[in-house]
Structures are given as structure tokens and as C-alpha cells.
Motif scaffolding. Structure first.
Motif, PDB file in Angstrom:
ATOM      1  N   ARG A 175      96.432  10.393  60.106  1.00 27.03           N
ATOM      2  CA  ARG A 175      95.724  10.882  61.299  1.00 27.03           C
ATOM      3  C   ARG A 175      95.374  12.361  61.116  1.00 27.03           C
ATOM      4  N   GLU A 176      94.649  12.911  62.080  1.00 31.65           N
ATOM      5  CA  GLU A 176      94.221  14.302  61.866  1.00 31.65           C
ATOM      6  C   GLU A 176      95.316  15.299  62.288  1.00 31.65           C
ATOM      7  N   HIS A 177      95.131  16.572  61.857  1.00 31.43           N
ATOM      8  CA  HIS A 177      96.163  17.593  62.037  1.00 31.43           C
ATOM      9  C   HIS A 177      96.732  17.664  63.451  1.00 31.43           C
ATOM     10  N   GLY A 178      95.850  17.655  64.438  1.00 26.02           N
ATOM     11  CA  GLY A 178      96.296  17.796  65.822  1.00 26.02           C
ATOM     12  C   GLY A 178      97.306  16.726  66.187  1.00 26.02           C
ATOM     13  N   GLU A 179      97.044  15.494  65.722  1.00 25.06           N
ATOM     14  CA  GLU A 179      97.956  14.408  66.072  1.00 25.06           C
ATOM     15  C   GLU A 179      99.279  14.541  65.336  1.00 25.06           C
ATOM     16  N   VAL A 180      99.191  14.951  64.071  1.00 21.14           N
ATOM     17  CA  VAL A 180     100.424  15.163  63.299  1.00 21.14           C
ATOM     18  C   VAL A 180     101.323  16.160  64.033  1.00 21.14           C
ATOM     19  N   LEU A 181     100.704  17.280  64.437  1.00 23.72           N
ATOM     20  CA  LEU A 181     101.507  18.319  65.086  1.00 23.72           C
ATOM     21  C   LEU A 181     101.980  17.883  66.463  1.00 23.72           C
ATOM     22  N   PHE A 182     101.138  17.126  67.175  1.00 25.40           N
ATOM     23  CA  PHE A 182     101.545  16.648  68.496  1.00 25.40           C
ATOM     24  C   PHE A 182     102.827  15.834  68.375  1.00 25.40           C
ATOM     25  N   PHE A 183     102.817  14.899  67.423  1.00 29.57           N
ATOM     26  CA  PHE A 183     104.014  14.062  67.306  1.00 29.57           C
ATOM     27  C   PHE A 183     105.200  14.857  66.764  1.00 29.57           C
ATOM     28  N   GLY A 184     104.922  15.807  65.886  1.00 29.29           N
ATOM     29  CA  GLY A 184     105.999  16.683  65.425  1.00 29.29           C
ATOM     30  C   GLY A 184     106.651  17.365  66.614  1.00 29.29           C
ATOM     31  N   LEU A 185     105.819  17.961  67.482  1.00 27.66           N
ATOM     32  CA  LEU A 185     106.351  18.651  68.650  1.00 27.66           C
ATOM     33  C   LEU A 185     107.054  17.683  69.587  1.00 27.66           C
TER      34      LEU A 185
END
Ligand code: HEM
Ligand SMILES: [Cu+2]
Lengths: 205, 536
Positions: A131-141
Motif C-alpha cells: 500500500r502507499e506510504h500514508g497507509e503504512v504510517l497510519f497502521f504503524g501509528l
């Protein structure tokens, strides 16, 4: 506890304990704000990705869990009021209910996590990395913040359990309830943090 | 053996082993002494590593290879920063003296205090365990910069968890001191009658409370990155390593004030005692501590001028950095004004305090140089920076630690040390220090980068000079500490007030009884009452 060094100091204990707890909660707040800062930065940078990822969260479950936690806070407040008035059994009941609801909250959270992980959505997973960066970071957070929050809920349950035992043994009572009050402050704090996490992760779509 | 240290734990008398009697004690004095012993040990070990690095620098590769050099300066930095200067004066002298100085029997939460101490020990053990575990000691530098700290195979996780635990210890100490100062001042001791050391401990306590959690969460992120690859600092996943630097310095710049404010407090106690004068501008000195703490929050960006920041923020951070110099200058001028016209005695504590003022001024002024944008670009990550921070941290906080050690040694141990040996040690320290670190300024301006284990031949003279300096410095340290260790056993008994001090700790016996005072004192005037009628 038995008298310790500085009996004079201990005499100031009950009021001082509350001041100490407020200061501690301040540090907790700053601890979370480090993570909120990252959320703000990444959110600003990848608004679209956050938007898309949040669609994955179930608002219904989130809302239900919010209600569970709010109710537990109410129980805790009632338990403190009861102890203050000397109604020990009522207080024990309130404390028990608080712990139970806390456990329910954790169980719901665990199933939520398990569902996501089952679908391959977890940090560093192949599914997520496509998936794109924003989603990666969203789930990380999402995992980090709800994880840290869950650890706090667990600690809160532990502290209330200790208060419960002390109350049952008569070590906490109408004249001596600073510990329970502080446990309550901590529990309300955990609740408040969740009130912020809820919109950040469930309502941003 | 006669035991010169306070013996009672103020617990109901239960037969206990010697070790248990200390480790389980909640007496702030015992806890302070244990911290003091631990800190001194760390200082010695860290200094040994420093000397090792200097040795390696005169013959690069002969003693340490590049990897070992990296691990050595990292361990040196981690020990000195997280186990020595940051806990430093507050946990040792603060613990021992805060209740005495404000006329209390103990700190507000004695058991929490003991917990802080145990957490300190645990954190230290966890960090040291990283030496023996798979991967070996970490090589990231004490700043743990991402992305390297996420990628390296050395034992970063353990060290970081250790530092996290130390952070907890630091927060609890800060919380304890702030509460103690709010609630346990002796009757009559209004805020403006409080001695200056407690004032700085108060400001430090707030910095500990407000800054440490940010470090804690940053460290948690590192561990999560290493174990789960969350991606916050990984550009490949959309993360940003610069964010790590921001979070790190939001803590670590204020941490500089955790190191140096209490040091200023110590100097503010010693100067009036040995000048026999009331501190000039008491209020200004007290409030400047709070100002330093407050402005210190806003300047973290000066560590990142070269990491990629907008020009606006760079200018702003530079400006704010200059602003911190104002309250620091207030303190220096007030100390000098106190000295002016005083009848000055130069016993060992005063010598170290004056050394603090001198070296810290150099550290502060070079701080202004690197706080300005253009010179910063030139000397960034060179030995100039190493010189600067040693002047501030060692010349500042370290010298104040030694000053405090000499000033309160009679109070803590009930013994007197040999003044001549103390002076001899001081001379060696002073000469060695300046030879070592002033040379670093020169090397830095010439372009010698820091954290490099090898260099072109033209830097050799500088490195050689600095290394000789490190030997003299180490010798000085050995003389100073050896003298005190000897006094622990052989020193003559100390009177209650060997220096003619006027603050409350000197009104009780040396060492103080278990509950500090026979009777809680009632305070009727400000500290340092040398003025009216007293001799000048
Ligand atoms: C005998 C005393 C000491 C000696 C010989 C010494 C020497 C050194 C040397 C050679 C370096 C490496 C410079 C580089 O390659 O960048 C260094 C770094 C450092 N020193 Fe010291 N030092 C001493 C005492 C102290 C003290 C007392 C402190 C703190 C209070 C301290 C804090 C540091 C820090 C934070 C670093 C940076 C480590 C890093 O780059 O990660 N040192 N020191
Ligand atoms: Cu800084």
C-alpha cells in the motif's frame, strides 16, 4: 505501609500524593504527545493515505469500546465516592466493575488486532508494504498508539487490583483513600487519551 | 572499623545485613550516598574510556580498530551522559541535601526515592549487559540517530531499554523534588527564603518532568522500529529520520539544563560562603534558574542546522539560542558581583567553584559561536563541538560535582580531607583540562572531524597535545578522588560547620542524625545572612 523514614514527611503524604500524581500524569501526557506529534506530521504529509486507511477501521467496534471505557470511568468515580462515605462493599463492587470493563476493552482491542493481523495488516507485512506510504504510517501509528494505550489500561487494571485487595483488607478506607483516588486519576487519564485516539483512528475517513 | 557514615535507617530496628540495611533504606541521606558512590565509579570508568580514546588517537589503529573506536566513544558518551551528568548532582547531593537545606526530615516520597535508585541500578545493569550480549556494545553514538540505530547489528535494543529505565528514574526524582519543595519547607521558609541550590533543583525537577517523557517515547520508537519495522523513521516506508532528530533534541537540549542548573545551584551555595557575603541579587539568581529552564525548551533546533531545516526556522532557533545566554549571564555577573568586595577564602570547594565559573564561561561563549549559523556550518561535527561540550559538561557540571564533593564532604562523612592534596589535584585537573580541550577547539577550527578514528598527519601535533593533556587530567582526577577516599578512613572528625556556612544543613551535626534535625528549625530570615552586622 508501616512507618518509614521521615515520619514528618509521611504526615504530608495524602495531599502530597495527589500533587505527585498530577505531576506524573503530566509526564504521561507528554509521553503520548510525542506520538501525537508524529501523527500530526504524517497526517499533514499523507492526508489521502490516512483517509483511505481509516476506512479499514470499524467505527461500530470503536464506538462500543469507547462506551465501555467511559462506563468504567463512571464506575471508578462511584467506587471512590463510596469509599469516602465508608460504604466499603459498594466501593469494592465499583472497583470490580471497573476492572471487568477494562478487561472487556482489552478483549475487544485484541480481537480487533487479531482480525487485522489475520488479513496480513501489520507493520512491515508484505500486504501493508504494497500500500502507499500514508497507509503504512497510519497502521504503524495505529498499532503503536493503541498498543501503548492498551499497556496503560493493563497497568491501570493492575493498580486497581492492588487497591481492591487493600480495600478488602481494610487498609484503604474512609480516612485513607489517596491510593484509590490516584488510581482513579490514572484511569480517567487513560480514558481521556482514548477519547483522543478514537477520532484520530476511527473517525478520520 | 569506625563507620563514618550515618548508621540508622530510621526503620524499626530489625537485624539486617549491611547490604540490605543500605539497599532497603528509604533515608534520603543513604540513598544520596549510594548514588554518590555509583556516580563516582561511573565517572572513573568513563574517564578511563576517554583516556583510551585519546591514546588510540595518537596511534590510530594500533590500539582500537574503527569499529572498536566507535563502540568506545559511544559507551563513553552513554556512561557520561545518562549515568553520570544527567542524574549527577540532583540524585547525589540533591538527595542528601535538599531536605537538609529546606529543613525537612526527608523527601516527600521516601519509598519512591528508593525506587528511583533501584531503577537507576537496573538501567545501569541493562546498559552494561549490552556489552556481553550478542552483537556487542552499540556503535551509534549516544544520540542513537536513526536510521543507523535501526539498522546496526550491535546491541542497541538493550542499551536503549536501559536508558528508558533511567529516564523513569529521572522523572521520579524530579517529581519527588518538586513535591518536596512545594510541601516540606520548614515553617517560615517562604519561596524567597529558600537557598539557591533548592531553587535550581526545583527548576531542574520541572525540566525532568517536561522533557524526559519525550525521550522515553523516542526510545520506544527505536525499539519498535528494530523489532517490528514500523517505519516512522524509514524513508522507504514514508517515514522521516529528521523527525527522530527533532524528538531526540526536544529532550536532549533541555537535558543540558538538567546537567548544568544544579551545578549552578552548587556554585551559588559555595560562592557566598567563601566570599562571606550575601549573594548579590538573590532574586535575579533564583528567577534566572527558572528562566533558563523555560527558554531551554525552545532551542533544540540548533543541533540540526545542517540536517535540513528551513532558513526561517534556522534563524529563529539561532535567535532563541542567544536568548538563553541572558539568564546564564545574569548568574555569572551576580556571582562575580558577590565576589567583588567579599573577603574571599580559596579553600578547595571555592577553587572548584571558581573553576566552574571560568570553564563554563568559555563553554557558554563557544556555545554562542556554534549557535550562530555561519560558524556552525564551519565547525559542525568537528572537534570544536567536542571541546565545547566538554567545557560545558565537564568544566561545568563535572567541576561543580567536584566542588560539591569537597564542600559537603565533611557534612556527609563527618570527616575532613587534606586540603593540600585537594589543591594539588585541582592544579593538575585545571592544567590537564585546558590542555586537552582547548586543543580540541584548535583542532576543530583546523577541520578535524569528530568521531573519526584516523586523520591526516597534519593534525598529529594537536592530537598529541590533547593526549598529554588527558594524562595530566586523569592524574588530577586520581589525586582528587584518592584524597577523598583516604579521608573517608583517616580524616579528622568534622565540626558541624567547618566553613562558616549559614544555610540550614550546617546547623545540624556532621554527619546529620537519622531525621536530620533534633527539632525542625523555624526560619526567620533569608539564606546567606552575612550582611547586616556580620563581618565583611
Ligand atoms: C578524562 C576525561 C575525559 C576524556 C579524556 C574525554 C575524551 C573524549 C573523547 C576523546 C571523545 C571523542 C571525541 C570524538 O571522537 O568525537 C569524547 C566524547 C564525548 N565525551 Fe568525553 N572525555 C572525558 C570526560 C567526559 C565527561 C566528564 C563527560 C560528561 C560529563 C564527557 C562526555 C562526552 C560525550 C557526550 C562525548 C560524545 C560521544 C559521542 O560522540 O557519541 N566526557 N570524550
Ligand atoms: Cu542544545
Amino acid at each position: 505501609m508501616t512507618a518509614v523514614a521521615g515520619a514528618g514527611a509521611q504526615a504530608h503524604g495524602e495531599g502530597g500524593a495527589k500533587l505527585g500524581m498530577w505531576l506524573f500524569l503530566l509526564t504521561e501526557l507528554l509521553f503520548f504527545s510525542g506520538a501525537f506529534l508524529l501523527y500530526a506530521v504524517f497526517r499533514a504529509r499523507y492526508a489521502a493515505g490516512f483517509h483511505a486507511a481509516a476506512a479499514d477501521e470499524s467505527t461500530a467496534i470503536g464506538t462500543a469500546n469507547t462506551l465501555v471505557l467511559l462506563t468504567s470511568s463512571l464506575c471508578m468515580a462511584l467506587a471512590i465516592a463510596a469509599l469516602r462515605q465508608g460504604r466499603v462493599r459498594a466501593s469494592l463492587l465499583g472497583q470490580g466493575a471497573t476492572m471487568l470493563l477494562g478487561l472487556v476493552f482489552l478483549a475487544v482491542k485484541a480481537t480487533e488486532w487479531a482480525g487485522k493481523i489475520g488479513r496480513g495488516l501489520y507493520p512491515d507485512s508484505p500486504v501493508l508494504l504494497r500500500r502507499e506510504h500514508g497507509e503504512v504510517l497510519f497502521f504503524g501509528l495505529y498499532y503503536v498508539l493503541t498498543g501503548i494505550h492498551a499497556v496503560h489500561v493493563a497497568i491501570g487494571i493492575g493498580v486497581i487490583a492492588a487497591a481492591f485487595l487493600l480495600t478488602a483488607r481494610g487498609r484503604l478506607g474512609p480516612g485513607r483513600y489517596a491510593l484509590l483516588e490516584n488510581a482513579g486519576l490514572f484511569w480517567h487519564f487513560v480514558d481521556v487519551v482514548w477519547i483522543y485516539l478514537f477520532p484520530l483512528f476511527y473517525l478520520v475517513t | 572499623m569506625t563507620d563514618p557514615l550515618p548508621t540508622a535507617t530510621a526503620q524499626p530496628p530489625r537485624p539486617r545485613g549491611f547490604l540490605a540495611a543500605w539497599l532497603l533504606s528509604t533515608d534520603h541521606k543513604r540513598i544520596g550516598i549510594m548514588y554518590l558512590a555509583a556516580l563516582t565509579l561511573v565517572l572513573a570508568a568513563g574517564a578511563a574510556l576517554g583516556v583510551l580514546m585519546r591514546l588510540s588517537a595518537v596511534a590510530p589503529g594500533a590500539l582500537l580498530n574503527a569499529r572498536h573506536y566507535n563502540q568506545t566513544f559511544t559507551l563513553h558518551g552513554v556512561l557520561m551522559i545518562f549515568l553520570f551528568v544527567i542524574p549527577g548532582i540532583p540524585v547525589s547531593f540533591g538527595n542528601f541535601l535538599l531536605p537538609l537545606l529546606i529543613g525537612a526530615r526527608d523527601v516527600a516520597f521516601p519509598r519512591l526515592n528508593r525506587l528511583s535508585w533501584w531503577l537507576y541500578l537496573t538501567g545501569a545493569a541493562v546498559i552494561l549487559s549490552s556489552l556481553f550480549l550478542k552483537g556487542g556494545p552499540l556503535d551509534t553514538g549516544w544520540t542513537f540517530y536513526a536510521p543507523y540505530s535501526v539498522q546496526t547489528r550491535t546491541q542497541v535494543s538493550f542499551a536503549v531499554v536501559g536508558v528508558f529505565i533511567l529516564g523513569f528514574s529521572s522523572i521520579l526524582t524530579g517529581l519527588n523534588f518538586v513535591t518536596t519543595i512545594h510541601r516540606l519547607r520548614a515553617p517560615g521558609m517562604g519561596w524567597l527564603r529558600m537557598p539557591l541550590f533548592p531553587w535550581t533543583l526545583y527548576a531542574t525537577g520541572w525540566v525532568q518532568l517536561l522533557a524526559t517523557p519525550v525521550l522515553a517515547v523516542t526510545l520506544v520508537f527505536i525499539v519498535l522500529e528494530r523489532f517490528f519495522g514500523v517505519g516512522f523513521f524509514d524513508p522507504a516506508k514514508g517515514g522521516d529520520p529528521i523527525l527522530f532528530e527533532h524528538l531526540f533534541w526536544i529532550y536532549s537540549h533541555p537535558a543540558v539544563y538538567i546537567m548544568v542548573l544544579p551545578a549552578m545551584g552548587v556554585v551559588s551555595e559555595i560562592v557566598p560562603t567563601f566570599a562571606r557575603r550575601t549573594v548579590y541579587g538573590y532574586r535575579a539568581v533564583a528567577f534566572s534558574a527558572v528562566c533558563i529552564a523555560a527558554v531551554g525548551y525552545l532551542v533544540w533546533g540548533h543541533h540540526m542546522f545542517t540536517s535540513g531545516m528551513s532558513d526561517t526556522s534556522r534563524t529563529l532557533f539561532s535567535l532563541l539560542t542567544f536568548l538563553v545566554a541572558v539568564p546564564s549571564g545574569v548568574k555569572i555577573f551576580n556571582w562575580v558581583a558577590t565576589l567583588h568586595g567579599g573577603s574571599i577564602r580559596t579553600d578547595a570547594p571555592m577553587l572548584f567553584a571558581l573553576t566552574f565559573i571560568f570553564l563554563f564561561s568559555i563553554g557558554g561563549l563557544t556555545g554562542l559561536i556554534i549557535g550562530s549559523l555561519a560558524p556552525n556550518l564551519h565547525v559542525h561535527a568537528t572537534y570544536f563541538i567536542v571541546g565545547h561540550f566538554h567545557y560545558v559538561m565537564f568544566g561545568g557540571a563535572g567541576m561543580a560535582f567536584l566542588a560539591a564533593l569537597h564542600y559537603w564532604f565533611p557534612k556527609i562523612t563527618g570527616r575532613l580531607y587534606d586540603e593540600r592534596a585537594a589543591r594539588a589535584g585541582w592544579v593538575l585537573l585545571f592544567v590537564g583540562f585546558n590542555l586537552l580541550y582547548f586543543t580540541m577547539f584548535v583542532l576543530g577550527l583546523q577541520g578535524m572531524p569528530r568521531r573519526y578514528f584516523d586523520y591526516p598527519a597534519r593534525y598529529f601535533p594537536g592530537h598529541m597535545t590533547a593526549t598529554v593533556g588527558s594524562w595530566i587530567l586523569a592524574l588530577g582526577l586520581a589525586v582528587v578522588l584518592g584524597n577523598l577516599l583516604r579521608a573517608l578512613r583517616r580524616g579528622a572528625p568534622a565540626p558541624a560547620d567547618p566553613w562558616g556556612g549559614t544555610t540550614l544543613e550546617w546547623t545540624t551535626s556532621s554527619p546529620p542524625p537519622p531525621e536530620n534535625f533534633e527539632e525542625i528549625p523555624v526560619v526567620t530570615r533569608g539564606p546567606y545572612a552575612y550582611g547586616e552586622g556580620a563581618r565583611r
